[in-house]
Design a protein around this motif. Sequence first.
Motif, PDB file in Angstrom:
ATOM      1  N   GLY A  58       0.812  -1.216   0.000  1.00 59.28           N
ATOM      2  CA  GLY A  58       0.000   0.000   0.000  1.00 59.28           C
ATOM      3  C   GLY A  58       0.842   1.261   0.000  1.00 59.28           C
ATOM      4  N   GLY A  62       0.732   3.772  -3.075  1.00 55.26           N
ATOM      5  CA  GLY A  62       0.268   5.127  -2.785  1.00 55.26           C
ATOM      6  C   GLY A  62       1.299   6.175  -3.135  1.00 55.26           C
ATOM      7  N   GLY A  66       0.630   8.798  -6.063  1.00 57.54           N
ATOM      8  CA  GLY A  66       0.679  10.192  -5.623  1.00 57.54           C
ATOM      9  C   GLY A  66       1.712  10.998  -6.381  1.00 57.54           C
ATOM     10  N   ALA A  82      -3.064   9.536  -3.417  1.00 59.55           N
ATOM     11  CA  ALA A  82      -2.075   8.703  -2.735  1.00 59.55           C
ATOM     12  C   ALA A  82      -2.701   7.970  -1.547  1.00 59.55           C
ATOM     13  CB  ALA A  82      -0.897   9.551  -2.272  1.00 59.55           C
ATOM     14  N   VAL A  83      -3.459   8.690  -0.748  1.00 63.23           N
ATOM     15  CA  VAL A  83      -4.088   8.060   0.418  1.00 63.23           C
ATOM     16  C   VAL A  83      -5.140   7.045  -0.017  1.00 63.23           C
ATOM     17  CG1 VAL A  83      -5.552   8.503   2.426  1.00 63.23           C
ATOM     18  CG2 VAL A  83      -3.593   9.964   1.979  1.00 63.23           C
ATOM     19  N   THR A  85      -5.237   5.335  -2.820  1.00 62.34           N
ATOM     20  CA  THR A  85      -4.549   4.172  -3.370  1.00 62.34           C
ATOM     21  C   THR A  85      -3.938   3.328  -2.259  1.00 62.34           C
ATOM     22  OG1 THR A  85      -4.046   5.412  -5.375  1.00 62.34           O
ATOM     23  CG2 THR A  85      -2.751   3.428  -4.982  1.00 62.34           C
ATOM     24  N   PHE A  86      -3.335   3.970  -1.279  1.00 60.26           N
ATOM     25  CA  PHE A  86      -2.782   3.250  -0.135  1.00 60.26           C
ATOM     26  C   PHE A  86      -3.856   2.410   0.547  1.00 60.26           C
ATOM     27  CE2 PHE A  86      -2.533   3.350   4.518  1.00 60.26           C
ATOM     28  CZ  PHE A  86      -1.477   2.470   4.709  1.00 60.26           C
TER      29      PHE A  86
END
Length: 135
Positions: A58, A62, A66, A82-83, A85-86
């Motif tokens: 993750g 991310g 990002g 980014a968050v 995707t994480f």
Amino acid sequence: MSSGDATSNQHPETREFSEGSRRPIYKTETTGDYWQDVWIAFKRLGEMPCARNSLLSGIASGAGVGFIRAMSASPFVASNWAVGTFMLISLGTWTVCRKNVETERRRLSRVVEEMPKRFIKQKETKDGISEGVEK
């Protein structure tokens, strides 16, 4: 309480099995200090099955998404991507890993349960063969 206390060196979980199920019930002992309990849990994060791999996947995903998104959008939009995707990658890989671990446990328990039956069958066939030879 400081981190050097004797309570921080003890294993904070005890395992008990419920009567109707084989799954363990975890009873967590707390020190009474919220932040110390959080720190102990954070230190033991690598001991949790699948947690390390899913978090690393993750974080890498991310950061990559990002960074790529930051090239074409504002930093706020890039950080949201980014968050997101994480979270998506971490939860997805954790779920898949936990499913694989559970199926492996079931397979292993099935093999352990069938092992005595195999030895009984082998003894019966050996006894039958040896009796047939003697006759």
